[in-house]
Design a protein around this motif. Sequence first.
Motif, short mmCIF file in Angstrom:
data_model
loop_
_atom_site.label_atom_id
_atom_site.label_comp_id
_atom_site.label_asym_id
_atom_site.label_seq_id
_atom_site.Cartn_x
_atom_site.Cartn_y
_atom_site.Cartn_z
N MET A 1 0.85 -1.31 0.07
CA MET A 1 0.00 -0.02 -0.06
C MET A 1 0.73 1.33 -0.16
SD MET A 1 -1.51 0.38 3.69
CE MET A 1 -2.48 1.58 3.47
N MET A 2 0.32 2.34 -0.13
CA MET A 2 1.10 3.53 -0.48
C MET A 2 0.26 4.59 0.90
SD MET A 2 0.71 4.11 -4.57
CE MET A 2 2.02 5.73 -4.29
N LEU A 3 1.21 5.48 1.05
CA LEU A 3 0.87 6.35 2.12
C LEU A 3 0.40 7.65 1.51
CD1 LEU A 3 2.61 4.47 3.84
CD2 LEU A 3 3.32 6.59 5.48
N ARG A 4 -0.63 8.33 2.07
CA ARG A 4 -1.25 9.52 1.37
C ARG A 4 0.17 10.67 1.59
NH1 ARG A 4 -6.02 10.30 5.84
NH2 ARG A 4 -7.31 8.33 5.08
N PRO A 5 0.05 11.70 0.63
CA PRO A 5 1.22 12.74 0.92
C PRO A 5 1.39 13.29 2.36
CG PRO A 5 -0.10 13.01 -1.11
CD PRO A 5 -0.80 11.81 -0.53
N ARG A 6 0.25 13.70 3.05
CA ARG A 6 0.38 14.11 4.46
C ARG A 6 0.68 13.21 5.16
NH1 ARG A 6 1.73 16.37 8.35
NH2 ARG A 6 0.63 17.98 9.54
N GLN A 7 0.51 11.82 5.03
CA GLN A 7 1.06 10.92 6.11
C GLN A 7 2.49 10.82 5.90
OE1 GLN A 7 -1.33 7.50 4.71
NE2 GLN A 7 -2.96 7.86 6.30
#
Length: 557
Positions: A1-7
Amino acid sequence: MMLRPRQREFVTRSIEALRLHGNTLGVAPTGSGKTICLSGTAGEFLTHPDAKACVLAHRDELTAQNRSKFSRVNPGIATSVFDSHQKSWAGQATFAMVQTLVRNLDQMPTLDLLVIDEAHHCAAPTYRQVIDKTLARNPKALIYGVTATPNRGDGKGLREVFSNVADQIRLGELIRSGHLVSPRTFVIDVGTREALDWVKKLAEDYDMNAVASIMNNAPVNEAVVRHWKDKAAGRKTIAFGATVAHAEAVRDAFLAGGVAAAVVHGEMSEADRKATLAVFETGTTTVLVNVAVLTEGYDYTPTACIVLLRPSSYKSTLIQMVGRGLRVVDPAEHPGVVKTDCIVLDFGTASLKHGSLEQEVDLDGFETGGEAPTKTCPACDAEIPQASRECPLCGHLFEREETGDEKAALEDFVMSEIDLLKRSNFSWCDLFGDDCALLAAGFKAWAGVFFLEGRWYAIGGHGTVPVRLLGVGERTVCLAQANDWLNDLETDDAAHKSRRWLSEVPTENQLRYLPPALRGDFGLTRYQASALLTFRFNKHAIQRVVHAANQHHLEAA
């Protein structure tokens, strides 16, 4: 999975703070993906095969949830569990129950990193024993905490464990990015405000018996029902009462007004509480009045109204209560439910005392990347984010001059949205140039948002899985749900913004399947062609899902 930019920003700042200070606290509220951030940060320090970490929690379900999400973020890192059922330190990352671990500290190996979920608990003696043992075994061990509500109800600060706050994701960011719905707060005086101002504080909160003596009378309870019908009729509602007798009287007032209502409180058996919650969630009960049992840890996402019938000593408690109504709805779990905001009816003046929730979430500025500005708390010398109005470690309040607009009608809440199209990990294509159909594609999955009859619909597809509805309602919320669908299913390699084929010309195979009018478009890129073909191949399924959802909503209305 990928993290949101803010995460990703949260993780980067947490890593930097840990390396600089040896400890740090991250503040991440409901909807921010706290466990994902925790996992991303911990994974960075476990790249060496001999590194050892422990992730501490206080409930079995949190231990299991943390382990599952950690493995999705860090699939190559071995994990194990240390709780009442199994006691293994075999993994690089061990997920432990604090109650079990504190009784078996002699079995704990030397750790390089101790992660504390729900870190506001770390002032408790059991947590301090684990922290002290960790540092005694390895004075260079890193201590990392994450919490949604750092300010404890008993007033104890976290300064003895953490010297700084790495980052603080605010509610306003999550509302503007579509990961929470917007609260619309109404502070209503039913003739009790002046009397409530004189209620004394006890050790941890206001004297709730005194509050009940003011709030619990027939005229006030009838007024509560009347205002609810005026501003929130039909909405799934959670109300917070002062005492059990008060809650039961409010329930009776709703019942007398023809509204299905029920009560939950701590004196009920667990079986009775679960049964009452089940009736609320299946649709029979509209208003659920509780006494201090639903403040945290309960999320029934269709809840779209919060009624505050008591004051609150701490802003964190206010945010927890209102947070029960801010989560977005997954249409797969709740077909036909469309939720675009949350009505907050405050009869207990908590919003006036702490500054309305709108003021709390309406940031002076929004950091989109780079180094986070900080300031020093004058009360405890902690290094904290510049935007903090309350020190997460000691509770010190920073003065802020209110404008005339902020003192005006609290129901007015205007929030500029964060442009997810620019902040997304994926490139979004405007399929027809009218901003009514947007689509992004990864290697494994695709997602789109489509506008029909005044409402947006988020749709996702993944391999052989049938096309599914991801969200219904506001554009920002649907974009966030579509983005999260892609982030959940893709990896960093699939973020097309950084890939060469974004600007390459279409292939011959792509052109063969495109409509004749598009084959002559010399500005068309390979990625745009891929998005158009994805839509074309899934067009009938998308139309079927959107029209079915629209019809379901019309029937529910």
